[in-house]
Structure formats: structure tokens, C-alpha cells
Design a protein around this motif. Structure first.
Motif, PDB file in Angstrom:
ATOM      1  N   ARG A  77      -8.097 -58.711 -23.026  1.00 38.98           N
ATOM      2  CA  ARG A  77      -8.214 -59.780 -24.014  1.00 38.98           C
ATOM      3  C   ARG A  77      -7.447 -60.996 -23.526  1.00 38.98           C
ATOM      4  O   ARG A  77      -6.304 -60.879 -23.067  1.00 38.98           O
ATOM      5  N   PRO A  78      -8.008 -62.191 -23.618  1.00 38.29           N
ATOM      6  CA  PRO A  78      -7.309 -63.396 -23.169  1.00 38.29           C
ATOM      7  C   PRO A  78      -6.112 -63.695 -24.051  1.00 38.29           C
ATOM      8  O   PRO A  78      -6.067 -63.310 -25.223  1.00 38.29           O
ATOM      9  N   LEU A  79      -5.145 -64.409 -23.486  1.00 46.15           N
ATOM     10  CA  LEU A  79      -3.921 -64.732 -24.214  1.00 46.15           C
ATOM     11  C   LEU A  79      -4.214 -65.480 -25.505  1.00 46.15           C
ATOM     12  O   LEU A  79      -3.648 -65.173 -26.556  1.00 46.15           O
ATOM     13  N   ASN A  80      -5.093 -66.477 -25.454  1.00 44.99           N
ATOM     14  CA  ASN A  80      -5.394 -67.257 -26.649  1.00 44.99           C
ATOM     15  C   ASN A  80      -5.936 -66.378 -27.773  1.00 44.99           C
ATOM     16  O   ASN A  80      -5.672 -66.619 -28.953  1.00 44.99           O
ATOM     17  N   ASP A  81      -6.699 -65.349 -27.410  1.00 47.65           N
ATOM     18  CA  ASP A  81      -7.252 -64.446 -28.415  1.00 47.65           C
ATOM     19  C   ASP A  81      -6.144 -63.649 -29.076  1.00 47.65           C
ATOM     20  O   ASP A  81      -6.177 -63.394 -30.287  1.00 47.65           O
ATOM     21  N   ARG A  82      -5.137 -63.259 -28.291  1.00 48.54           N
ATOM     22  CA  ARG A  82      -4.040 -62.479 -28.858  1.00 48.54           C
ATOM     23  C   ARG A  82      -3.139 -63.337 -29.740  1.00 48.54           C
ATOM     24  O   ARG A  82      -2.461 -62.822 -30.631  1.00 48.54           O
ATOM     25  N   VAL A  83      -3.134 -64.650 -29.511  1.00 45.03           N
ATOM     26  CA  VAL A  83      -2.379 -65.545 -30.384  1.00 45.03           C
ATOM     27  C   VAL A  83      -2.998 -65.561 -31.780  1.00 45.03           C
ATOM     28  O   VAL A  83      -2.286 -65.682 -32.783  1.00 45.03           O
ATOM     29  N   PHE A  84      -4.332 -65.401 -31.862  1.00 47.79           N
ATOM     30  CA  PHE A  84      -4.976 -65.286 -33.170  1.00 47.79           C
ATOM     31  C   PHE A  84      -4.393 -64.107 -33.944  1.00 47.79           C
ATOM     32  O   PHE A  84      -4.250 -64.170 -35.170  1.00 47.79           O
ATOM     33  N   ASP A  85      -4.078 -63.021 -33.233  1.00 46.43           N
ATOM     34  CA  ASP A  85      -3.500 -61.850 -33.894  1.00 46.43           C
ATOM     35  C   ASP A  85      -2.160 -62.202 -34.544  1.00 46.43           C
ATOM     36  O   ASP A  85      -1.856 -61.755 -35.659  1.00 46.43           O
ATOM     37  N   LEU A  86      -1.351 -62.994 -33.822  1.00 44.16           N
ATOM     38  CA  LEU A  86      -0.058 -63.416 -34.370  1.00 44.16           C
ATOM     39  C   LEU A  86      -0.256 -64.248 -35.633  1.00 44.16           C
ATOM     40  O   LEU A  86       0.401 -64.017 -36.655  1.00 44.16           O
ATOM     41  N   VAL A  87      -1.165 -65.216 -35.555  1.00 44.07           N
ATOM     42  CA  VAL A  87      -1.408 -66.103 -36.689  1.00 44.07           C
ATOM     43  C   VAL A  87      -1.928 -65.318 -37.888  1.00 44.07           C
ATOM     44  O   VAL A  87      -1.489 -65.531 -39.031  1.00 44.07           O
ATOM     45  N   ASP A  88      -2.848 -64.398 -37.641  1.00 45.21           N
ATOM     46  CA  ASP A  88      -3.409 -63.599 -38.736  1.00 45.21           C
ATOM     47  C   ASP A  88      -2.363 -62.666 -39.346  1.00 45.21           C
ATOM     48  O   ASP A  88      -2.329 -62.469 -40.573  1.00 45.21           O
ATOM     49  N   ALA A  89      -1.517 -62.091 -38.504  1.00 41.63           N
ATOM     50  CA  ALA A  89      -0.471 -61.206 -39.018  1.00 41.63           C
ATOM     51  C   ALA A  89       0.533 -61.981 -39.866  1.00 41.63           C
ATOM     52  O   ALA A  89       1.021 -61.475 -40.897  1.00 41.63           O
ATOM     53  N   MET A  90       0.852 -63.215 -39.459  1.00 44.04           N
ATOM     54  CA  MET A  90       1.739 -64.065 -40.260  1.00 44.04           C
ATOM     55  C   MET A  90       1.112 -64.349 -41.620  1.00 44.04           C
ATOM     56  O   MET A  90       1.779 -64.277 -42.660  1.00 44.04           O
ATOM     57  N   ALA A  91      -0.181 -64.665 -41.623  1.00 44.55           N
ATOM     58  CA  ALA A  91      -0.870 -64.974 -42.877  1.00 44.55           C
ATOM     59  C   ALA A  91      -0.955 -63.756 -43.789  1.00 44.55           C
ATOM     60  O   ALA A  91      -0.851 -63.877 -45.013  1.00 44.55           O
ATOM     61  N   ASP A  92      -1.109 -62.572 -43.181  1.00 44.17           N
ATOM     62  CA  ASP A  92      -1.228 -61.329 -43.958  1.00 44.17           C
ATOM     63  C   ASP A  92       0.128 -60.782 -44.400  1.00 44.17           C
ATOM     64  O   ASP A  92       0.188 -59.746 -45.083  1.00 44.17           O
ATOM     65  N   ARG A  93       1.220 -61.438 -43.976  1.00 44.51           N
ATOM     66  CA  ARG A  93       2.581 -60.988 -44.269  1.00 44.51           C
ATOM     67  C   ARG A  93       2.824 -59.581 -43.730  1.00 44.51           C
ATOM     68  O   ARG A  93       3.596 -58.809 -44.298  1.00 44.51           O
ATOM     69  N   ASP A  94       2.167 -59.271 -42.624  1.00 42.85           N
ATOM     70  CA  ASP A  94       2.288 -57.944 -42.000  1.00 42.85           C
ATOM     71  C   ASP A  94       3.303 -58.060 -40.855  1.00 42.85           C
ATOM     72  O   ASP A  94       2.947 -58.280 -39.695  1.00 42.85           O
ATOM     73  N   THR A  95       4.579 -57.936 -41.197  1.00 46.19           N
ATOM     74  CA  THR A  95       5.637 -58.171 -40.223  1.00 46.19           C
ATOM     75  C   THR A  95       5.631 -57.130 -39.102  1.00 46.19           C
ATOM     76  O   THR A  95       5.969 -57.443 -37.954  1.00 46.19           O
ATOM     77  N   ARG A  96       5.253 -55.906 -39.428  1.00 48.12           N
ATOM     78  CA  ARG A  96       5.229 -54.870 -38.394  1.00 48.12           C
ATOM     79  C   ARG A  96       4.158 -55.181 -37.347  1.00 48.12           C
ATOM     80  O   ARG A  96       4.411 -55.113 -36.148  1.00 48.12           O
ATOM     81  N   ARG A  97       2.952 -55.535 -37.824  1.00 50.98           N
ATOM     82  CA  ARG A  97       1.875 -55.883 -36.887  1.00 50.98           C
ATOM     83  C   ARG A  97       2.252 -57.136 -36.113  1.00 50.98           C
ATOM     84  O   ARG A  97       1.972 -57.256 -34.914  1.00 50.98           O
ATOM     85  N   LEU A  98       2.904 -58.080 -36.774  1.00 51.60           N
ATOM     86  CA  LEU A  98       3.326 -59.314 -36.120  1.00 51.60           C
ATOM     87  C   LEU A  98       4.272 -59.026 -34.963  1.00 51.60           C
ATOM     88  O   LEU A  98       4.093 -59.520 -33.847  1.00 51.60           O
ATOM     89  N   MET A  99       5.301 -58.195 -35.215  1.00 51.24           N
ATOM     90  CA  MET A  99       6.273 -57.891 -34.168  1.00 51.24           C
ATOM     91  C   MET A  99       5.669 -57.030 -33.057  1.00 51.24           C
ATOM     92  O   MET A  99       6.046 -57.162 -31.890  1.00 51.24           O
TER      93      MET A  99
END
Length: 333
Positions: free
Chosen positions: A200-222
Motif C-alpha cells: 500500500r502506498p504511503l499516502n493511502d496509509r495516511v488516510f487510515d490515520l485520518v479516518d482513525a482520528m475521525a472515528d476516535r479509535d485511538t488504538r487503531r490510530l496508534m
């Protein structure tokens, strides 16, 4: 490109070629094919290369005026000369008078089509635009590769493969070769195969960070952040990509409100249209003032990191956790 294929096949060459555009993979392939057809490949006394600041018009003309040694052509390659970004009357005049024993090959990322030099090479030589191909073109290209390998690909597998590879043909070919080797004993490539072996490209994985922040899913974020750090991505680089993502959210939101198409927005932001759609979906979880505040906070964290007041990893972690814990999911208004 068909013109270059025809010239190579017939051995009848234009006096000058201009290969320009953002798609380096194809551009360099055709460059190398032309050089091989003209020189036979390998080292040749009839081949000269000038690049960047070493591209001097007088040197180019001197080389072109020199008769080839026991060969039909002398080939002169000019890489990123910059000759076609501004008016150059001397070059334009010479392009009308290149001797029949010389072939000039210009390879440029950017050109100005309004210049006299560009118009002249289009008239007396051949100019080929290597723009980034769209999904349909890439699908046909990979389809031809699949046919040679006697394999097929499930539609959902292609979509995932395209999203992971992006519109970079060099990266797509590299990932395709891995995929074919992984599925060497099967005729059909499935979605799970793509997920198992491609990166997976780096930019795609940054979407995961942004989505985890929005979902308040701190475990997935970290977990996502730790994966990036483990992959040797520097925290400041991750912070920079997060800032870029949120700036693009503001831009996409504004241009969408102005009723611009994804294609137009993508061109303005220099990103593929499918990424525009992903950014728009991610932006719905944030209000506009929250995005602006996050960008201000990110700038402050970056300044604190660079002045040594906080470590890079800790600074980025605290910023992300702050926004995940505060709960910025909303109705997108």
C-alpha cells in the motif's frame, strides 16, 4: 507513440524527437528504444549525452554537425535541457537544418507549447506527449500483460491493485511482476492475492490515520502510526503528509462547492480523480474550522520539534491523540 514505433520499424527517422510529459516510465522506454535503434545498443562512438546544465546549444550543434563514424546516424541525447520552456530562436532555426546524418532526442518533463522551438520541432521533427495515463489506459495495459501470462484478474482485485499502485506505471509494473510470481500456479488473480503481496502506498496509509482520528479509535490510530514508524517513515514526514491531507480537504471542499468535477479538481491539485473522492469522504468527518485549527496546531508542533522542545515521535503522537480523544466526528457541515 505510433510514429516512433513506425520509425523504428522502418528505420526511417525524423531529424529530432521531443519526448515530454510526466509519465517517466513510458518516456524513458521510448527514449531507450530510439537510442538502441539508432546506435545498435551498447557503447557507441556515435552516441553523445548532454544533461541538465551541461546542455549547451553550441555543443549540441557541433556534435550534430560531426559525421558519424562508419554508421548512418550520429545520435545526440539531451536530458532536461530546458530548451523548450522559453523562446530560443537559435534552436528553432537549427531544428529546420539538422543534417540527415544526425538525430536529436530531447527528453523533457516540462515544455512551453507556445514557444517557437516547440512549434518548429512539431513541424520538422516529432513531439510526443507522455502524460499520465488514466485508469482505462492502465487497465488495457495490464490486461495485455495478463494475456501474455495467460491469467485473468477479478474485477475487485483490479480495483484494489489500481488503488495500491496508483497511476505510476513503473510502480505498477513492479507490483504486477510480484503478483504474477505469487500466483504462478493459478490462472486467476483474486482480491486476497493483491492484498497479500502488494504494498500500500504511503499516502493511502495516511488516510487510515485520518479516518482513525475521525472515528476516535485511538488504538487503531496508534497501530497505524507504529506501522509507519516501523517502515522507517520519519515522524516529521508523517506530520507533513497529514498537513497536506487536511489542506487538500479544504481545497476539495471549496472546489466541490463550486461544482467542479473530480477530474478538474484532480488536475488543479495534481492528484488522481479517485483520490479526490477519497479526500472528500474523509473530510465529511470534520468541520471547516476544525481542519483549520488542526493545521495551526500541526504547524506549532512542527516548530516545537525543530527547536528541540519535544521529540518528533512524541510531538506527532500527542497531536493525533488530541484530535482523536476530542472527538471531531461530525455531520460535515
Amino acid at each position: 507513440m505510433e510514429t516512433i514505433n513506425h520509425d523504428i520499424k522502418t528505420g526511417q527517422f525524423h531529424r529530432a524527437y521531443l519526448l515530454y510529459g510526466e509519465e517517466d516510465y513510458l518516456k524513458l522506454q521510448y527514449r531507450d528504444r530510439l537510442i538502441k535503434a539508432l546506435t545498435g545498443g551498447g557503447e557507441s562512438v556515435n552516441f553523445s549525452r548532454l544533461e541538465g546544465e551541461s546542455c549547451n546549444l553550441k555543443d549540441m550543434i557541433d556534435l550534430a554537425q560531426t559525421m558519424p563514424f562508419f554508421a548512418e546516424y550520429r545520435c545526440i541525447l539531451l536530458m532536461e535541457s530546458g530548451f523548450f520552456q522559453s523562446s530560443n530562436d537559435e534552436l528553432a532555426a537549427y531544428l529546420e537544418a539538422v543534417p540527415e546524418t544526425a538525430v536529436l532526442i530531447f527528453v523533457e518533463k516540462k515544455v512551453n507549447k507556445s514557444t517557437k522551438s516547440f512549434k518548429t520541432i512539431g513541424k520538422y521533427g516529432y513531439a510526443c506527449d507522455f502524460s499520465k495515463p488514466g485508469e482505462e489506459t492502465l487497465m488495457k495495459w495490464i490486461g495485455a500483460r495478463l494475456a501474455r501470462e495467460k491469467k485473468t484478474m477479478a474485477p475487485e482485485a483490479w480495483r484494489e491493485f489500481f488503488l495500491r499502485s496508483g497511476e505510476n506505471m513503473e510502480n505498477m509494473e513492479r507490483e504486477f511482476e510480484k503478483l504474477v510470481m505469487y500466483c504462478f500456479d493459478r490462472d486467476r488473480i483474486e482480491l486476497n492475492d493483491v492484498r497479500a503481496i502488494t504494498v500500500r502506498p504511503l499516502n493511502d496509509r495516511v488516510f487510515d490515520l485520518v479516518d482513525a482520528m475521525a472515528d476516535r479509535d485511538t488504538r487503531r490510530l496508534m497501530d497505524c502510526y507504529a506501522d509507519l514508524v516501523t517502515a522507517k517513515e520519519q515522524p516529521l514526514r508523517i506530520l507533513s503528509l497529514l498537513e497536506r491531507q487536511f489542506m487538500q480537504m479544504l481545497a476539495v471542499r471549496q472546489m466541490s462547492a463550486d461544482h467542479l468535477s473530480d477530474q478538474t479538481i484532480g488536475k488543479k491539485l495534481s492528484i488522481p480523480p479517485y483520490i479526490v473522492g477519497k479526500i472528500r469522504r474523509s473530510s465529511r468527518a470534520y468541520r471547516q474550522e476544525q481542519i483549520r485549527q488542526l493545521l495551526a496546531d500541526a504547524s506549532d508542533v512542527e516548530e516545537r520539534i525543530k527547536t528541540g522542545r519535544i521529540s518528533d515521535r512524541m510531538g506527532v503522537e500527542l497531536l493525533m491523540m488530541q484530535y482523536a480523544n476530542d472527538g471531531y466526528a461530525n455531520d460535515g457541515n
